[in-house]
Scaffold this motif. Structure first.
Motif, PDB file in Angstrom:
ATOM      1  N   VAL A   1      12.125  -1.721   2.281  1.00 41.72           N
ATOM      2  CA  VAL A   1      12.067  -1.737   0.815  1.00 41.72           C
ATOM      3  C   VAL A   1      12.345  -0.351   0.252  1.00 41.72           C
ATOM      4  O   VAL A   1      13.083  -0.189  -0.727  1.00 41.72           O
ATOM      5  CB  VAL A   1      10.687  -2.250   0.348  1.00 41.72           C
ATOM      6  CG1 VAL A   1      10.604  -2.258  -1.187  1.00 41.72           C
ATOM      7  CG2 VAL A   1      10.421  -3.638   0.912  1.00 41.72           C
ATOM      8  N   VAL A   2      11.728   0.669   0.854  1.00 40.64           N
ATOM      9  CA  VAL A   2      11.976   2.061   0.488  1.00 40.64           C
ATOM     10  C   VAL A   2      12.339   2.795   1.772  1.00 40.64           C
ATOM     11  O   VAL A   2      11.562   2.806   2.731  1.00 40.64           O
ATOM     12  CB  VAL A   2      10.745   2.720  -0.168  1.00 40.64           C
ATOM     13  CG1 VAL A   2      11.047   4.175  -0.525  1.00 40.64           C
ATOM     14  CG2 VAL A   2      10.303   1.937  -1.398  1.00 40.64           C
ATOM     15  N   ASP A   3      13.520   3.383   1.798  1.00 35.98           N
ATOM     16  CA  ASP A   3      14.058   3.981   3.021  1.00 35.98           C
ATOM     17  C   ASP A   3      13.927   5.503   2.962  1.00 35.98           C
ATOM     18  O   ASP A   3      14.533   6.157   2.109  1.00 35.98           O
ATOM     19  CB  ASP A   3      15.533   3.584   3.175  1.00 35.98           C
ATOM     20  CG  ASP A   3      16.088   3.889   4.561  1.00 35.98           C
ATOM     21  OD1 ASP A   3      15.484   4.712   5.280  1.00 35.98           O
ATOM     22  OD2 ASP A   3      17.129   3.298   4.917  1.00 35.98           O
ATOM     23  N   GLY A   4      13.146   6.056   3.877  1.00 34.35           N
ATOM     24  CA  GLY A   4      12.930   7.499   3.887  1.00 34.35           C
ATOM     25  C   GLY A   4      13.801   8.258   4.870  1.00 34.35           C
ATOM     26  O   GLY A   4      13.599   9.466   5.066  1.00 34.35           O
TER      27      GLY A   4
ATOM     28  N   ALA B   1       2.788  -8.725  -4.962  1.00 35.95           N
ATOM     29  CA  ALA B   1       2.280  -7.761  -5.951  1.00 35.95           C
ATOM     30  C   ALA B   1       2.117  -6.390  -5.321  1.00 35.95           C
ATOM     31  O   ALA B   1       2.468  -5.368  -5.931  1.00 35.95           O
ATOM     32  CB  ALA B   1       0.949  -8.257  -6.517  1.00 35.95           C
ATOM     33  N   LEU B   2       1.604  -6.367  -4.099  1.00 31.31           N
ATOM     34  CA  LEU B   2       1.386  -5.101  -3.402  1.00 31.31           C
ATOM     35  C   LEU B   2       2.709  -4.375  -3.170  1.00 31.31           C
ATOM     36  O   LEU B   2       2.845  -3.185  -3.474  1.00 31.31           O
ATOM     37  CB  LEU B   2       0.675  -5.345  -2.073  1.00 31.31           C
ATOM     38  CG  LEU B   2       0.436  -4.107  -1.200  1.00 31.31           C
ATOM     39  CD1 LEU B   2      -0.559  -3.174  -1.876  1.00 31.31           C
ATOM     40  CD2 LEU B   2      -0.055  -4.518   0.189  1.00 31.31           C
ATOM     41  N   VAL B   3       3.694  -5.076  -2.641  1.00 34.94           N
ATOM     42  CA  VAL B   3       4.982  -4.458  -2.333  1.00 34.94           C
ATOM     43  C   VAL B   3       5.665  -3.972  -3.607  1.00 34.94           C
ATOM     44  O   VAL B   3       6.229  -2.871  -3.654  1.00 34.94           O
ATOM     45  CB  VAL B   3       5.881  -5.447  -1.553  1.00 34.94           C
ATOM     46  CG1 VAL B   3       7.304  -4.914  -1.437  1.00 34.94           C
ATOM     47  CG2 VAL B   3       5.301  -5.726  -0.173  1.00 34.94           C
ATOM     48  N   SER B   4       5.607  -4.772  -4.653  1.00 44.42           N
ATOM     49  CA  SER B   4       6.245  -4.392  -5.920  1.00 44.42           C
ATOM     50  C   SER B   4       5.612  -3.117  -6.493  1.00 44.42           C
ATOM     51  O   SER B   4       6.323  -2.191  -6.911  1.00 44.42           O
ATOM     52  CB  SER B   4       6.122  -5.535  -6.923  1.00 44.42           C
ATOM     53  OG  SER B   4       6.638  -5.152  -8.177  1.00 44.42           O
ATOM     54  N   LYS B   5       4.294  -3.056  -6.501  1.00 44.86           N
ATOM     55  CA  LYS B   5       3.607  -1.883  -7.053  1.00 44.86           C
ATOM     56  C   LYS B   5       3.795  -0.651  -6.169  1.00 44.86           C
ATOM     57  O   LYS B   5       3.937   0.470  -6.666  1.00 44.86           O
ATOM     58  CB  LYS B   5       2.123  -2.197  -7.246  1.00 44.86           C
ATOM     59  CG  LYS B   5       1.830  -3.148  -8.397  1.00 44.86           C
ATOM     60  CD  LYS B   5       0.352  -3.457  -8.517  1.00 44.86           C
ATOM     61  CE  LYS B   5       0.066  -4.351  -9.715  1.00 44.86           C
ATOM     62  NZ  LYS B   5       0.284  -3.653 -11.014  1.00 44.86           N
ATOM     63  N   LEU B   6       3.792  -0.845  -4.846  1.00 42.96           N
ATOM     64  CA  LEU B   6       4.046   0.280  -3.942  1.00 42.96           C
ATOM     65  C   LEU B   6       5.456   0.835  -4.148  1.00 42.96           C
ATOM     66  O   LEU B   6       5.650   2.051  -4.217  1.00 42.96           O
ATOM     67  CB  LEU B   6       3.872  -0.165  -2.485  1.00 42.96           C
ATOM     68  CG  LEU B   6       2.451  -0.256  -1.940  1.00 42.96           C
ATOM     69  CD1 LEU B   6       2.449  -0.966  -0.586  1.00 42.96           C
ATOM     70  CD2 LEU B   6       1.824   1.138  -1.797  1.00 42.96           C
ATOM     71  N   GLN B   7       6.422  -0.065  -4.261  1.00 47.52           N
ATOM     72  CA  GLN B   7       7.808   0.368  -4.433  1.00 47.52           C
ATOM     73  C   GLN B   7       7.961   1.201  -5.691  1.00 47.52           C
ATOM     74  O   GLN B   7       8.638   2.246  -5.690  1.00 47.52           O
ATOM     75  CB  GLN B   7       8.725  -0.860  -4.495  1.00 47.52           C
ATOM     76  CG  GLN B   7      10.198  -0.521  -4.609  1.00 47.52           C
ATOM     77  CD  GLN B   7      11.082  -1.771  -4.644  1.00 47.52           C
ATOM     78  OE1 GLN B   7      10.578  -2.890  -4.820  1.00 47.52           O
ATOM     79  NE2 GLN B   7      12.380  -1.597  -4.456  1.00 47.52           N
ATOM     80  N   GLU B   8       7.336   0.768  -6.765  1.00 47.84           N
ATOM     81  CA  GLU B   8       7.429   1.505  -8.021  1.00 47.84           C
ATOM     82  C   GLU B   8       6.716   2.849  -7.915  1.00 47.84           C
ATOM     83  O   GLU B   8       7.249   3.888  -8.347  1.00 47.84           O
ATOM     84  CB  GLU B   8       6.814   0.670  -9.156  1.00 47.84           C
ATOM     85  CG  GLU B   8       6.908   1.316 -10.528  1.00 47.84           C
ATOM     86  CD  GLU B   8       8.342   1.517 -10.988  1.00 47.84           C
ATOM     87  OE1 GLU B   8       8.568   2.457 -11.791  1.00 47.84           O
ATOM     88  OE2 GLU B   8       9.231   0.763 -10.551  1.00 47.84           O
TER      89      GLU B   8
END
Length: 496
Positions: free
Chosen positions: A347-350, A296-303
């Motif tokens: 998950v998110v690449d900066g 849940a944490l990763v999904s919400k952070l990604q969004e």
């Protein structure tokens, strides 16, 4: 191109020595140069401070406080100018720079109370006709060595309180973004501080070593990386100096299954990516307890991260700006690649963000990495960039053990609705600064700042009550006035 000099005995001077480029990290271009002080220049600053000490230490504390009151007003009046200087050389977005400055001003406000802070203790009739009291006297010439990431705030953790306590000060700020620090020192002179009480020398290791080895320097305060903090602490101690050296961090947030996940995500975003993660109190690791909470944490952070903006300091709509140098940009990107190579999921690449109009800036975008494990290099190191790593734990005890086992112990927090869990966490975690649903538990100015383990070398934390004790030494006086005409006998027993 302008050259930034040094502030010695109330005057800006240049010594014609070595210089170093100062960059605008948003554009990648050299904006000015800064002189790197010679040994002779540092010694001149120390001599100026030493000459100013006798008169300044005997200045009544209330008069020293009045200088600080005027200094506070000047800081507030010139806030926008100071924040622009910070943005141009550090890259910090204007709203973030303003927050930094405000926290520095709060330390000046605390120093304004120095007449109360220096009041000693008194005991009447400690013995027959004997009174005893203690007071807190200044050390002499003291020094501060400060980092690039808070060019306004961290120096103001040090010199306002040290000076208010009656010491004189030599400040060696970061040579990467020196302008705002130097300007703030000039404002203190404008507030009425006598010449020589505060001196600023820009420089590198040569300047630092001169301060550490000069016997006229009685104490050294430092904030920076752990390897340098340990070097400074050991060298200062070997030379008989008092020292507080604040080092690096790897701050964890435990996310419990009962946490308010939406609020937790919002708190983590600011704590992980604010100031591009270039904070010693940045939250760089989220330890999610249980896979359900982690997913849940990763999904919400990604969004939520889709809406984050990285860009130049001058656009207040940006959430955070560039990192400090091209080399640091490459270092942060290297840690992201290292985590990916070691089996973590990016998950998110900066890496290599596209910032329109600023193609040469030192930018790293917000990055989220899941399934990080403690054996990975990216977990063990202080990345000091906009990178949030997620580690999965099966229980709160396992999550706490991860934190306790890490070499750093600066800051930590827990997100939970369970008061029992929060109390257990705060009582038992081996970290110096703890937040309960507070992601950046930086103490206010009337408390003190400092971590445990290899995040702090020394016994006293920075600013607040510990700061007063660090910059003063206790003297205890015991006094007796025998009655006139009374002859007393000799006593060879220990007085009691």
């Amino acid at each position: 191109m302008s050259v930034i000099g040094h502030l010695i005995d109330g005057e800006i001077i240049t010594d014609g020595g070595r210089t170093q480029d100062v960059y605008n990290p948003s554009t990648g271009a050299v904006s000015k140069q800064v002189e790197l002080a010679t040994v002779a220049t540092v010694e001149a600053a120390i001599a100026s401070a030493q000459a100013a000490f006798p008169e300044w230490r005997n200045t009544p504390p209330i008069k020293r406080a009045r200088v600080m009151f005027r200094f506070k007003e000047l800081l507030e009046q010139n806030a926008e100018k100071i924040c622009a200087m910070i943005g141009e050389e550090h890259g910090k977005i204007s709203h973030d720079a303003m927050g930094e400055l405000q926290r520095g001003i709060e330390n000046v406000e605390y120093a304004c109370g120095v007449p109360e802070l220096l009041k000693g203790e008194f005991s009447r009739n400690a013995g027959p006709g004997i009174d005893s009291w203690s007071d807190f006297q200044p050390l002499g010439v003291v020094a501060g060595i400060t980092p690039f990431n808070f060019p306004a705030m961290v120096p103001m953790w040090m010199f306002p309180l040290a000076i208010a306590c009656g010491n004189t000060f030599v400040l060696k700020p970061s040579e990467r973004d020196p302008s705002s620090t130097l300007y703030i020192a000039q404002l203190l002179l404008e507030a009425g501080l006598p010449k020589g009480v505060l001196n600023v020398v820009n420089g590198d290791k040569e300047a630092v070593d001169t301060l550490l080895n000069d016997e006229r320097i009685k104490a050294v305060s430092f904030v920076g990386s752990t390897p340098i903090a340990e070097y400074i602490y050991k060298t200062a101690n070997a030379n008989g100096k008092r020292c507080q050296a604040l080092g690096g961090a790897k701050n964890h947030a435990i996310v419990m299954p009962d946490a308010d996940m939406d609020n937790t995500v919002n708190q983590l975003l600011g704590a992980a990516f604010g100031s591009s993660g270039e904070r010693c109190m940045a939250l760089s690791v989220a330890v999610a307890v249980g896979d359900e909470a982690a997913d849940a944490l990763v999904s919400k952070l990604q969004e939520a991260m889709k809406g984050l903006k990285v860009g130049a300091f001058c656009d207040a709509s940006n959430d955070f700006g560039p990192v400090i140098t091209r080399a640091h940009e490459q270092k942060v990107s290297g840690y992201i690649s290292s985590a990916e190579k070691d089996g973590a999921t990016v998950v998110v690449d900066g890496r290599n963000p596209q910032v329109e109009g600023y193609a040469e800036g030192f930018f790293v975008g917000a990055t989220l990495i899941d399934r990080v494990t403690p054996d990975m290099e990216s977990y063990q190191a202080e990345i000091f960039g906009p990178v949030l790593q997620v580690v999965r734990a099966s229980s709160m005890d396992e999550a706490m053990k991860l934190i306790d086992d890490h070499e750093y112990g600066n800051g930590t927090c827990i997100f939970t609705r369970d008061g029992e869990a929060a109390r257990y966490f705060s009582d038992n975690i081996q970290v110096g600064m703890v937040g309960i649903n507070v992601p950046l538990p930086v103490p206010v100015a009337y408390h003190s700042f400092g971590g445990w383990k290899r995040s702090l070398f020394g016994d006293l934390h920075a600013y607040g009550p510990d700061g007063v004790r660090f910059y003063t030494k206790r003297k205890t006086i015991t006094q007796r006035w025998p009655s006139s005409g009374v002859r007393e006998g000799v006593s060879f027993s220990f007085p009691s």
